[in-house]
Design an enzyme around this catalytic site. Structure first.
Site, PDB file in Angstrom:
ATOM      1  N   LYS A 155       0.836  -1.209   0.000  1.00  0.00           N
ATOM      2  CA  LYS A 155       0.000   0.000   0.000  1.00  0.00           C
ATOM      3  C   LYS A 155       0.869   1.256   0.000  1.00  0.00           C
ATOM      4  CE  LYS A 155      -3.805   0.101   2.433  1.00  0.00           C
ATOM      5  NZ  LYS A 155      -4.771   0.222   3.567  1.00  0.00           N
ATOM      6  N   GLU A 196      10.327  -5.220   3.986  1.00  0.00           N
ATOM      7  CA  GLU A 196      10.516  -6.583   3.455  1.00  0.00           C
ATOM      8  C   GLU A 196      10.129  -6.643   1.973  1.00  0.00           C
ATOM      9  OE1 GLU A 196       8.912  -7.108   7.755  1.00  0.00           O
ATOM     10  OE2 GLU A 196       8.644  -5.738   6.060  1.00  0.00           O
ATOM     11  N   GLY A 250      -5.000  -4.528   5.121  1.00  0.00           N
ATOM     12  CA  GLY A 250      -4.184  -5.559   4.481  1.00  0.00           C
ATOM     13  C   GLY A 250      -4.737  -6.958   4.635  1.00  0.00           C
ATOM     14  N   ARG A 251      -5.176  -7.314   5.833  1.00  0.00           N
ATOM     15  CA  ARG A 251      -5.645  -8.688   6.063  1.00  0.00           C
ATOM     16  C   ARG A 251      -7.037  -8.937   5.491  1.00  0.00           C
ATOM     17  NH1 ARG A 251      -5.005  -5.718  10.435  1.00  0.00           N
ATOM     18  NH2 ARG A 251      -6.686  -5.298  11.933  1.00  0.00           N
ATOM     19  N   GLU A 260      -4.183 -10.466  14.424  1.00  0.00           N
ATOM     20  CA  GLU A 260      -3.829  -9.078  14.123  1.00  0.00           C
ATOM     21  C   GLU A 260      -5.017  -8.159  14.372  1.00  0.00           C
ATOM     22  OE1 GLU A 260      -0.839  -8.182  10.959  1.00  0.00           O
ATOM     23  OE2 GLU A 260      -2.512  -7.091  10.039  1.00  0.00           O
ATOM     24  N   HIS A 282      -1.451 -36.817  13.580  1.00  0.00           N
ATOM     25  CA  HIS A 282      -0.202 -37.494  13.920  1.00  0.00           C
ATOM     26  C   HIS A 282       0.840 -36.516  14.457  1.00  0.00           C
ATOM     27  CE1 HIS A 282      -1.318 -41.428  12.156  1.00  0.00           C
ATOM     28  NE2 HIS A 282      -2.112 -40.658  11.415  1.00  0.00           N
ATOM     29  N   LYS A 321       8.629  -2.949  13.574  1.00  0.00           N
ATOM     30  CA  LYS A 321       9.333  -2.385  12.423  1.00  0.00           C
ATOM     31  C   LYS A 321      10.160  -1.158  12.828  1.00  0.00           C
ATOM     32  CE  LYS A 321       5.842  -3.772   8.983  1.00  0.00           C
ATOM     33  NZ  LYS A 321       4.870  -3.255   7.999  1.00  0.00           N
TER      34      LYS A 321
END
Length: 550
Positions: free
Chosen positions: A206, A212, A267-268, A353, A384, A516
């Protein structure tokens, strides 16, 4: 507004909890042959069975009263009307507009955003069709065969999860890849199998400043230009999804290749937006629109269904019951479909979040626990790994079991049918977690062994199961774009409902930003290779140890 914990509805639930906290679900089923009938919701082919929970009819009534006292019905309207309910960032939370297939006006600051949404969908359609048809060519005239989505968080988890889930609907001639980690291994391993002449990069950020994402984007550009040489060829191989047009153009991406991401899209919650470009390219625009339609179906259900027949609201209330009254702090999401293997990670971000907050909308510390620790794995792999703890652990883990009734993959025969075996495990796990197994039942099973060797009687307690472990079961006919859209949106609205009850803002993420900020202070210390004393002794010594050994 009084704290939710001070309301009569909350206090009534506390009293009710004392009365029923030790009730066993097995007894509830034995005493009520209509328990399933009274504790499930069917929405089209989407079945939500919540009968295997430690609740009674009285519990449900009290929980619904709690939702009303939290004003959930008004908060739904505020969400859908475009009100700026994300007050810490002065933003609306209008992911519902992105999938508004009825095209009814949705207003933000007096402007109907639907024309903007529809324009962006048209751009997505054109690009995706151009790439799928082969009319979009790389710099050497070859068609695109690899899509590399570079993003992080919602700009990665959503598209990655959906493309994995809907792989049976994907193009056979296009392979999507997703790069999110700044660890060089993530991008390097993708570039090793890609060809610069046939790869399209989607840079999703955005702000177009996310550390990153931009680190990976610059490295991808260097890799590409090492072959293509001329910067003008970036136009053929890079597109951007961002609201920072200046930075995108500075990077070298042509203005025609920029897709907009509005500030009212979190974002999510962004896979429904142009962040879903990689999805549209891979599964085709018609299927992408079916995904949107499924989300819109869930929106209509959430906004119109009565509270007691409303899947997201009942999911939310059951979660509140366990988190705030039983002190069960985790939630396992267990999809019985390998295509949904990334769903737990996606929902982990969506939930943790959103609701991992200790400050309420009144700017004060909340008075109750908020947000579960969400985790999970695809069945039967998880059986398992960690199901031992689910069955016999000292921590109770409420679990959501999710499964399509029909598989998109047919394998096996009548005696060795993969999906039948998967379904039997799905059903068996929820049943056994609920009923458990008594010492008497184990003794009867071991009767012959114990008669031969009395010392084995000591093993009886190790083979018992308390049961009374709560689960929800979610079934739908098949895993399709529409059913996946419904599933995702149901969880979104569940998370929102819980945020309303806890009186927190589910749409900001300041905890993400704080880490950050500190990283930006640490980075110069690592780059300088000098001994540092800028932080606490642990942090200083970690930095110095890395510098001394790199």
């Amino acid at each position: 507004m009084a704290e939710i914990t001070e309301t009569s509805e909350w206090l009534s639930l506390e009293e009710h909890f004392k009365k029923i906290k030790n009730i066993h679900m097995k007894d509830l089923f034995e005493n009520d042959i209509q328990r399933f009938e009274n504790n499930h919701i069917l929405f089209d082919d989407f079945l939500f069975d919540y009968s295997k929970n430690r609740i009674t009819e009285e519990t449900k009534k009290l929980l619904i009263s709690l939702a009303k006292s939290a004003d959930i019905e008004n908060w739904r309207k505020r969400l859908f009307s475009g009100e700026k309910i994300n007050f810490t960032e002065n933003r609306s939370a209008l992911h519902i507009a992105l999938r508004n297939r009825s095209n009814k006006p949705i207003m933000v600051d007096g402007e109907d955003v639907m024309p903007l949404v529809n324009d962006e969908l048209s751009k997505i359609r054109k690009l995706s069709e151009d790439i799928r048809s082969g009319s979009w060519k790389g710099f050497s005239g070859k068609k695109i065969t690899s899509i590399v989505n570079i993003g992080i968080g919602g700009s990665d988890l959503g598209p990655s999860m959906v493309c994995e889930a809907l792989k049976p609907f994907g193009s056979k001639g296009i392979t999507p890849y997703f790069v999110s980690n700044v660890d060089a291994a993530d991008l390097s391993q993708v570039l090793e199998v890609c060809d610069p002449e046939t790869t399209l990069f989607i840079v999703a950020s955005k702000t177009f400043t996310t550390q990153e994402t931009m680190t990976n984007a610059f490295s991808a550009r260097d890799w590409f230009l090492n072959t293509a040489i001329k910067k003008e060829f970036i136009k053929n191989h890079f597109v951007a999804i961002s609201s920072n047009l200046d930075e995108v153009i500075k990077f070298g991406i042509h203005s025609e290749n920029i897709f907009v991401l509005w500030d009212w899209v979190g974002g999510r919650y962004s896979l429904w937006s142009s962040i879903g470009l990689s999805i549209a390219i891979f599964i085709g625009m018609e299927n992408f629109e079916e995904l949107l339609a499924g989300g819109h179906d869930a929106d209509n259900h959430f906004i119109s269904a009565p509270l007691e027949k409303n899947i997201p609201i009942m999911m939310a209330l059951i979660g509140v019951w366990y988190i705030n009254f039983f002190d069960f702090s985790t939630l396992a999401v267990l999809p019985y479909d390998q295509c949904l293997a990334k769903l737990p990670a996606y929902l982990q971000q969506a939930d943790m979040e959103s609701n991992g907050k200790f400050i309420g909308r009144n700017n004060e510390k909340v008075c109750q626990q908020t947000g579960p620790i969400l985790w999970g794995e695809a069945g039967t792999n998880g059986q398992h790994a960690f199901y031992q703890l689910l069955h016999q652990g000292t921590q109770i883990v409420p679990s959501d079991f999710i499964m399509p009734i029909n598989s998109n993959y047919k394998l096996g025969n009548d005696k060795n049918n993969h999906h039948n075996i998967l379904q039997s495990n799905f059903i068996a796990q929820t049943q056994s977690l609920m009923t458990g197994k008594s010492m008497l039942a184990v003794e009867n099973e071991m009767k012959n062994e114990i008669n031969k060797n009395p010392d084995l009687k000591g093993l009886v307690s190790h083979r018992t199961f308390e049961g009374n472990r709560p689960t929800n079961s979610i079934l739908f006919k098949s895993l399709s774009p529409k059913s996946l859209g419904r599933l995702i949106a149901m969880y979104e609205h569940k998370i929102f409902t819980q945020g309303v009850i806890w009186n927190i803002n589910s749409f900001d993420q300041w905890g993400v930003e704080y880490g950050k900020q500190i990283a930006k202070l640490v980075l110069p210390q690592l780059e300088s290779k000098q001994v540092t004393k800028a932080f606490d002794s642990s942090t200083n010594n970690l930095i110095n140890y890395i510098n001394n050994n790199s």
